[in-house]
Enzyme design. Structure first.
Site, PDB file in Angstrom:
ATOM      1  N   ASP A  47     -12.967 -37.139 -15.923  1.00 21.18           N
ATOM      2  CA  ASP A  47     -13.868 -37.546 -17.005  1.00 21.18           C
ATOM      3  C   ASP A  47     -14.056 -39.060 -17.101  1.00 21.18           C
ATOM      4  OD1 ASP A  47     -13.021 -34.946 -17.396  1.00 21.18           O
ATOM      5  OD2 ASP A  47     -12.684 -35.159 -19.537  1.00 21.18           O
ATOM      6  N   GLU A 227     -15.848 -29.674 -25.398  1.00 23.59           N
ATOM      7  CA  GLU A 227     -15.135 -30.893 -25.016  1.00 23.59           C
ATOM      8  C   GLU A 227     -16.104 -32.065 -24.923  1.00 23.59           C
ATOM      9  OE1 GLU A 227     -11.427 -29.428 -22.331  1.00 23.59           O
ATOM     10  OE2 GLU A 227     -13.260 -29.853 -21.223  1.00 23.59           O
TER      11      GLU A 227
END
Length: 518
Positions: A47, A227
């Protein structure tokens, strides 16, 4: 990205890795490294975190597991042009409170936190701690929100001595804070993933947070936990109207190999300072490929631009790919994309394009003549540069389309990836079922499709090819695919193809994209 799955994925890395020698045109570990996308020097990358612009520099942090480590850190790189990146020391290390999971960075211009000064405002990183000890003991309260700050332009970071600033309220998945300064209220505004919803908080100083509301029940895709949110206002092109955009990534825990394994959806609506409302009925995806996840935007970018970067890989097979193909490094960032908002009749959609700075990578160019194509047209013969490191711009007539047409990237070993449009389905697609030299994961091979698209005018294709990845921008810049691949030798052949008819190429070009590697 769901971190427990990542750790499982890493544990499954094959010890009997396929060996590629690099001889006779075969690709070795470094041969798969992107040439104009950011990738980690070594170790695992996932990420993007802490994207912020400050004092002439873009900061890109990212989920990072250094070689020899088992816990998440924040890796760090900086750039002055969004193209060329300088590796920096690790920004945040795990400590007694846990691993460093995803989050963001903001510029506290007014020193609301009191952690800097008016003359030297702090950069504030807001991130999630994940407590592995609590998790092993069966406690669901493993995640809390914390901050760190920098007073030297991000070169070093100090963790706040009163962390966490938002303790866990008893929620298993409670992570990935994204913060902006809300000009409507003159307060900090946080979007935080909490199970199957996004919770909103506000703060006057970024240290003390007040709960506002939540959004998500019955909205969008809920195939897995939500998320990596992002939340920001965006003006509608050609009008004085402003809407709010919420990005939410989602992981599909089913056993099917469809495109929803890891994906980012978006919602367009209104925010009154407390509640976000959205009446869209369709689930909209920022990318329809297999390899675009956890994407967020830069805070404080010049000219109020919204510049988006995502992880170009997947937890589903990323660990196995590293064990077989890339070995000492893994993962990359998507090429930075500019997001803008358009209104078509009564529908709002994101317009998504590579950032304008891409021209700084342009090298040689081959122009394509008008052509009526039936079967295949090899356009790589016209190139005086590598076909697997290029930008394609193709304009097709929408009249009398064949049953299928598109672009095929291939080598002489029978491996290829096909990017096309299916007239009957009215959908763009990517066929990656034959895009590797080694069949290393049963769900890597896949056929992906977009939402329906009805071409009413000239159809513009824009494709970025970078050694082991492709990004396709089509459908008036509202449909994007991102996919990685691992051929046994380079995809050095580019063909335009048709099935069941002809297509008219009105204009086109193929432009070399120079390497950013030193």
């Amino acid at each position: 990205m769901y971190r427990q799955l990542l750790l499982i994925c890493l544990s499954l890395i094959s010890l009997s890795a396929f060996s590629q020698t690099g001889n006779d045109g075969k690709m070795d570990s470094e041969s798969y490294r992107p040439q104009f996308h950011f990738s980690p020097k070594e170790g695992w990358m996932s990420d993007p975190n802490g994207l912020v612009y400050y004092d002439g520099e873009y900061h890109l942090c990212y989920q990072h597991i250094p070689n020899g480590s088992s816990g998440q850190h924040w890796g760090h790189a900086i750039s002055k042009d969004l193209l060329h990146w300088e590796y920096m020391p690790i920004a945040l290390y795990p400590d007694s409170l846990g691993f460093i999971f995803s989050g963001c960075t903001v510029v506290d211009h007014n020193n609301t936190s009191g952690l800097g000064s008016k003359d030297n405002p702090p950069l504030i990183a807001i991130f999630t701690y994940h407590n592995g000890v609590a998790e092993r003991n069966g406690d669901i309260r493993t995640e809390s929100q914390a901050i760190a700050y920098s007073l030297d332009k991000g070169r070093s970071w100090i963790k706040y001595d009163k962390n966490p600033v938002i303790p866990n309220p008893g929620i298993k998945d409670f992570r990935d804070p994204k913060v902006i300064w809300n000009k409507q209220t003159d307060k900090w505004l946080m979007a935080l993933a909490a199970g199957s919803v996004i919770k909103f908080y506000e703060s006057e100083n970024s240290l003390d947070w007040k709960y506002l509301s939540e959004f998500g029940e019955g909205k969008g895709s809920h195939v897995g936990p939500w998320e990596c949110p992002d939340f920001f206002p965006l003006k509608v092109k050609g009008s004085g109207e402003t809407k709010w955009v919420l990005l939410v990534s989602v992981v599909d825990f089913t056993n099917t190999p469809d495109r929803l394994t890891t994906a980012t959806q978006y919602f367009i609506g209104d925010f009154d300072g407390k509640d976000f409302s959205c009446d869209q009925t369709d689930t909209l995806w920022i990318d329809h490929g297999k390899d675009c996840y956890a994407g967020v935007t830069f805070d404080n970018a010049p000219d109020n631009r919204r510049i988006f970067v995502a992880w170009m890989n997947s937890h589903q097979y990323g660990g196995q790919a590293r064990g077989i193909f890339t070995h000492h490094w893994s993962g990359a960032a998507t090429f930075p994309r500019e997001l803008s908002l358009v209104k078509d009749k009564n529908n709002y959609r994101l317009d998504i394009q590579p950032v304008k700075e891409i021209v700084g990578l342009y090298g040689k160019q081959a122009k394509l003549d008008k052509a009526k194509i039936e079967g295949t047209l090899n356009i790589s013969d016209k190139l005086q540069f590598k076909a697997n490191q290029a930008e394609l711009k193709l304009n097709f007539s929408s009249q009398s389309l064949p049953e299928k047409y598109g672009v095929c990237l291939k080598n002489n070993n029978g491996e290829f990836i096909e990017l096309g449009f299916d007239k009957k389905l009215q959908r763009f697609y990517v066929d990656r079922t034959n895009a590797t030299g080694v069949k290393f994961h049963d769900r890597f091979a896949s056929f992906q499709t977009s939402l329906p698209y009805n071409p009413e005018k000239e159809i513009q294709w824009r494709i970025l090819v970078d050694v082991s990845s492709v990004e396709m921008f089509v459908g008036d810049n509202q449909i994007v695919f991102s996919d990685i691949f691992f051929p046994s030798s380079a995809f050095d052949i580019i063909e335009i193809f048709t099935e069941g008819g002809t297509v008219n190429l009105k204009s086109g070009s193929v432009t070399e994209l120079k390497s950013i590697l030193k």
